[in-house]
Design an enzyme around this catalytic site. Structure first.
Site, mmCIF file in Angstrom:
data_model
loop_
_atom_site.group_PDB
_atom_site.id
_atom_site.type_symbol
_atom_site.label_atom_id
_atom_site.label_comp_id
_atom_site.label_asym_id
_atom_site.label_seq_id
_atom_site.Cartn_x
_atom_site.Cartn_y
_atom_site.Cartn_z
ATOM 1 N N LYS A 1 -38.094 72.914 52.576
ATOM 2 C CA LYS A 1 -37.752 74.038 51.707
ATOM 3 C C LYS A 1 -38.949 74.990 51.595
ATOM 4 C CE LYS A 1 -36.408 75.025 46.958
ATOM 5 N NZ LYS A 1 -35.912 74.526 45.682
ATOM 6 N N GLU B 1 -46.964 66.432 54.784
ATOM 7 C CA GLU B 1 -46.432 65.408 55.687
ATOM 8 C C GLU B 1 -45.606 66.056 56.799
ATOM 9 O OE1 GLU B 1 -46.241 65.384 52.414
ATOM 10 O OE2 GLU B 1 -46.588 63.372 51.588
ATOM 11 N N GLY C 1 -34.528 70.502 46.289
ATOM 12 C CA GLY C 1 -34.657 69.675 47.496
ATOM 13 C C GLY C 1 -33.704 68.489 47.500
ATOM 14 N N ARG C 2 -33.603 67.794 46.384
ATOM 15 C CA ARG C 2 -32.769 66.586 46.331
ATOM 16 C C ARG C 2 -31.289 66.906 46.188
ATOM 17 N NH1 ARG C 2 -36.270 67.282 42.288
ATOM 18 N NH2 ARG C 2 -35.547 67.501 40.146
ATOM 19 N N GLU D 1 -36.184 61.454 40.585
ATOM 20 C CA GLU D 1 -36.971 62.687 40.586
ATOM 21 C C GLU D 1 -36.370 63.676 39.585
ATOM 22 O OE1 GLU D 1 -39.360 64.206 44.204
ATOM 23 O OE2 GLU D 1 -37.661 65.576 44.142
ATOM 24 N N HIS E 1 -27.671 37.597 48.879
ATOM 25 C CA HIS E 1 -28.540 36.523 49.355
ATOM 26 C C HIS E 1 -30.012 36.832 49.117
ATOM 27 C CE1 HIS E 1 -25.243 34.252 51.172
ATOM 28 N NE2 HIS E 1 -24.700 35.457 51.310
ATOM 29 N N LYS F 1 -50.374 64.794 45.187
ATOM 30 C CA LYS F 1 -50.578 65.661 46.356
ATOM 31 C C LYS F 1 -51.962 66.308 46.299
ATOM 32 C CE LYS F 1 -45.772 67.302 46.705
ATOM 33 N NZ LYS F 1 -44.927 68.487 46.621
HETATM 34 O O1 LIG Z 1 -38.531 70.429 51.529
HETATM 35 P P1 LIG Z 1 -39.977 70.396 51.147
HETATM 36 O O2 LIG Z 1 -40.436 71.680 50.530
HETATM 37 O O3 LIG Z 1 -40.820 70.031 52.332
HETATM 38 O O4 LIG Z 1 -40.163 69.299 50.039
HETATM 39 C C1 LIG Z 1 -39.891 67.958 50.277
HETATM 40 C C2 LIG Z 1 -39.772 67.171 49.018
HETATM 41 O O5 LIG Z 1 -40.969 67.238 48.286
HETATM 42 C C3 LIG Z 1 -40.698 67.294 46.892
HETATM 43 O O6 LIG Z 1 -41.034 68.565 46.458
HETATM 44 C C4 LIG Z 1 -41.441 66.277 46.109
HETATM 45 O O7 LIG Z 1 -42.654 65.970 46.648
HETATM 46 C C5 LIG Z 1 -39.204 67.036 46.796
HETATM 47 O O8 LIG Z 1 -38.657 67.523 45.645
HETATM 48 C C6 LIG Z 1 -38.718 67.645 48.048
HETATM 49 O O9 LIG Z 1 -37.438 67.183 48.353
#
Ligand SMILES: O=P(O)(O)OC[C@H]1O[C@](O)(CO)[C@@H](O)[C@@H]1O
Length: 550
Positions: free
Chosen positions: A211, A217, A273-274, A359, A390, A514
């Site tokens: 987003k 990452e 995002g979620r 979240e 199990h 972060k």
């Molecule tokens: O889509 P982006 O901006 O890379 O964010 C990834 C994820 O990181 C977050 O902001 C949390 O670290 C989430 O809410 C989001 O889904």
């Protein structure tokens, strides 16, 4: 309502009435509730779309439900719901509208944000995604060397990974089996390494899903993927265009990375995002299942949106599910909530819900900026049911904790199983039904004795029961049913956030880690001094450098 005029939740008469009712109910027993009302098994059920919801095995009476609905009315859950659907900026800490429901609105809907109808843009992106998906699926879109694309690698994290990854697994039997679809999220290089090691770069498309397009990452993995591709193809930067597309709200950053914005699929800041896998973030899924199936899924979402918006409180399923969570979390001290799908295809469903729920509702500050003095979001956990039986079901059955659980199952297996494997479905579902029965009604010491069990083993083999569960049953796991299920949980989370008076749509709690990771990294790589680093972390960093021979 402003902070001064809004009573603290746990000081409202509706909360107090629920607390008194809980006291009065005491150790209510499910077996007694069923004995008193033999029709309970059918009376305490609801239907939404294709989903049959049985909530008879809950520690509630008709009065409990009335009192819970009173609390929902007092906290204006439906008022906030309407504000959300209208596009008001209910995500106050980020000053944003919350409009994932617009992602599945029909073409002729009108939803205004800042004076603009957002629905045409939603459908324009869906159309662009559909056209692109068809070009990949038909082989018309080729890689830099002219080869057909056979592998899709989605690189993203959190909401830009969990949704499409979950839905791809869930709908695997609807996917084009000639395509290999993989999801890379972890900044641990092993994730990307394992995802691409057996792929032909010439046949591989990377979808960079972010987003913000700033998530460390994702950008790190995307950069490594680009290096891998160019090395494998022995090609220059111009090869990127045929092998990389982006899903983002940030055109500037996408272009900075080197992806042509013509190959960017857009979404908007009013999609959290979620809550985003039914937006452009679902591109990998759409390529895998095809645009028609994707739209069926959106219709499933929309069906539940309409239900949430229009159904009266007594038959409103997300309202009910949200309130049951409030009942256990706030009036029975339950700390967690298990979601247990009896479908192998839903293996990632609960992991997806963890972000959606935790979240959203893992907050200790309310919308007025004050600390809450009531419990908010539960720990959500679980894996596919029979495997869990199990592993950790022992604790649910005979442990010391109250763990309300959702059981999700299907009458029919999906698609192309061999006849012998289709036959296994009844065994799977026998377990599904048996578990909620055992959890609810247990086994008394007398029943154990009647089986001839030695007296000293009787306590060990007794099941107290009285563990509450919701059963969600549908005919089969189709794209539409998946959409219905996800929308159900989205709105359940909404209901709880509204009752607890928290902003379910921000996520400030992930920021500190972060920032600190960025500060600590130079200490690992260059041995740089990090000012104000605590004693434990300083020692751990030194140990790490020592182990790495630095
Ligand atoms: O889509 P982006 O901006 O890379 O964010 C990834 C994820 O990181 C977050 O902001 C949390 O670290 C989430 O809410 C989001 O889904």
């Amino acid at each position: 309502m402003n902070a001064e005029s809004r009573a603290r939740l746990n000081q409202t008469p509706e909360w107090t009435a629920l607390a008194a009712h809980r006291e009065q109910l005491g150790e209510v027993r499910l077996c007694d509730l069923f004995a008193a009302d033999p029709a309970r098994g059918t009376a305490y059920t609801l239907q939404v779309g294709d989903l049959h919801i049985d909530y008879s095995k809950h520690l509630v009476t008709a009065e409990t439900l009335t009192l819970l609905r009173d609390l929902a009315a007092a906290t204006d859950v439906f008022g906030l719901r309407d504000a959300m659907f209208r596009g008001e900026k209910i995500n106050t800490t980020e000053d944003r509208a919350v409009l994932h429901t617009a992602l599945r609105a029909p073409r002729d809907a009108v939803i205004m944000v800042d004076g603009e109808n957002v629905v045409p843009a939603v459908h324009a992106v869906l159309d662009k995604m559909s056209a692109f998906s068809e070009r990949i699926r038909s082989g018309e879109w080729t890689g830099h060397t002219g080869k057909r694309i056979k592998n899709i690698v989605n690189i993203g994290i959190g909401g830009s990974d969990l949704g499409p990854a979950m839905a791809y697994e869930a709908l695997r039997s609807f996917t084009d089996r000639d395509l290999t679809v993989r999801f890379v999220s972890n900044v641990d290089g092993a994730d990307l390494h394992e995802a691409v090691r057996d792929l032909d770069a010439a046949e591989t498309l990377f979808i960079i899903a972010s987003k913000t397009f700033t998530t460390i990452e994702t950008i790190t993995n995307a950069t490594s993927a680009r290096d891998w591709l160019l090395t494998e193809l022995k090609a220059g930067q111009d090869a990127v265009a045929q092998h990389f597309v982006a899903l983002s709200t940030n055109a500037e950053k996408v272009s900075e990375f080197g992806i042509d914005t013509a190959n960017m699929f857009e979404f908007w800041d009013w999609v959290g995002g979620r809550y985003s896998y039914d937006s452009a973030i679902g591109l990998s899924l759409m390529i895998a299942i095809g645009p028609d199936r994707f739209r069926e899924m959106l219709d499933g979402f929309h069906l539940v949106d309409k239900h949430f918006r229009a159904a009266p409180p007594e038959s409103n399923v997300p309202l009910l599910m949200g309130l049951l969570g409030v009942w256990y979390g706030n009036f029975h001290d339950a700390q967690s909530h298990a979601v247990l799908p009896y479908s192998h295809y839903l293996s990632k469903f609960t992991a997806y819900l963890q972000q959606l729920d935790m979240e959203s509702n893992g907050k200790y500050v309310d919308r007025d900026g004050r600390e809450v003095d009531w419990q908010t979001g539960p720990v959500v956990w679980g894996t596919p049911g029979t495997n869990g039986q199990h592993a950790y079901y022992q604790l649910i059955h005979q442990g010391t904790k109250l763990i309300p659980a959702d059981f999700i199952g299907f009458a029919e297996p999906v698609a192309d199983l061999a006849p012998g494997l289709v036959a296994q479905h009844d065994l799977l579902m026998a377990n599904f039904f048996a578990q909620t029965q055992a959890l609810a009604f247990g086994k008394t010491p007398d029943e154990v004795r009647a089986e001839g069990v030695a007296e000293e083993l009787v306590p060990h083999k007794t099941f107290k029961g009285n563990h509450p569960t919701t059963t969600i049953l549908a005919k089969e796991l189709t794209p539409s049913v998946l959409g219905q299920l996800i929308a159900l949980y989205e709105h359940k989370v909404f209901v709880q956030g509204a009752v607890w008076n928290i902003d379910s749509f921000d996520q400030w709690g992930v920021e500190l880690g972060k920032v600190l990771a960025k500060r600590v990294e130079p200490a690992l790589t260059e041995g740089a001094e990090v000012p104000d680093l605590d004693g434990s972390t300083t020692a751990l960093v030194a140990k790490y450098r020592d182990l790495r021979g630095r």
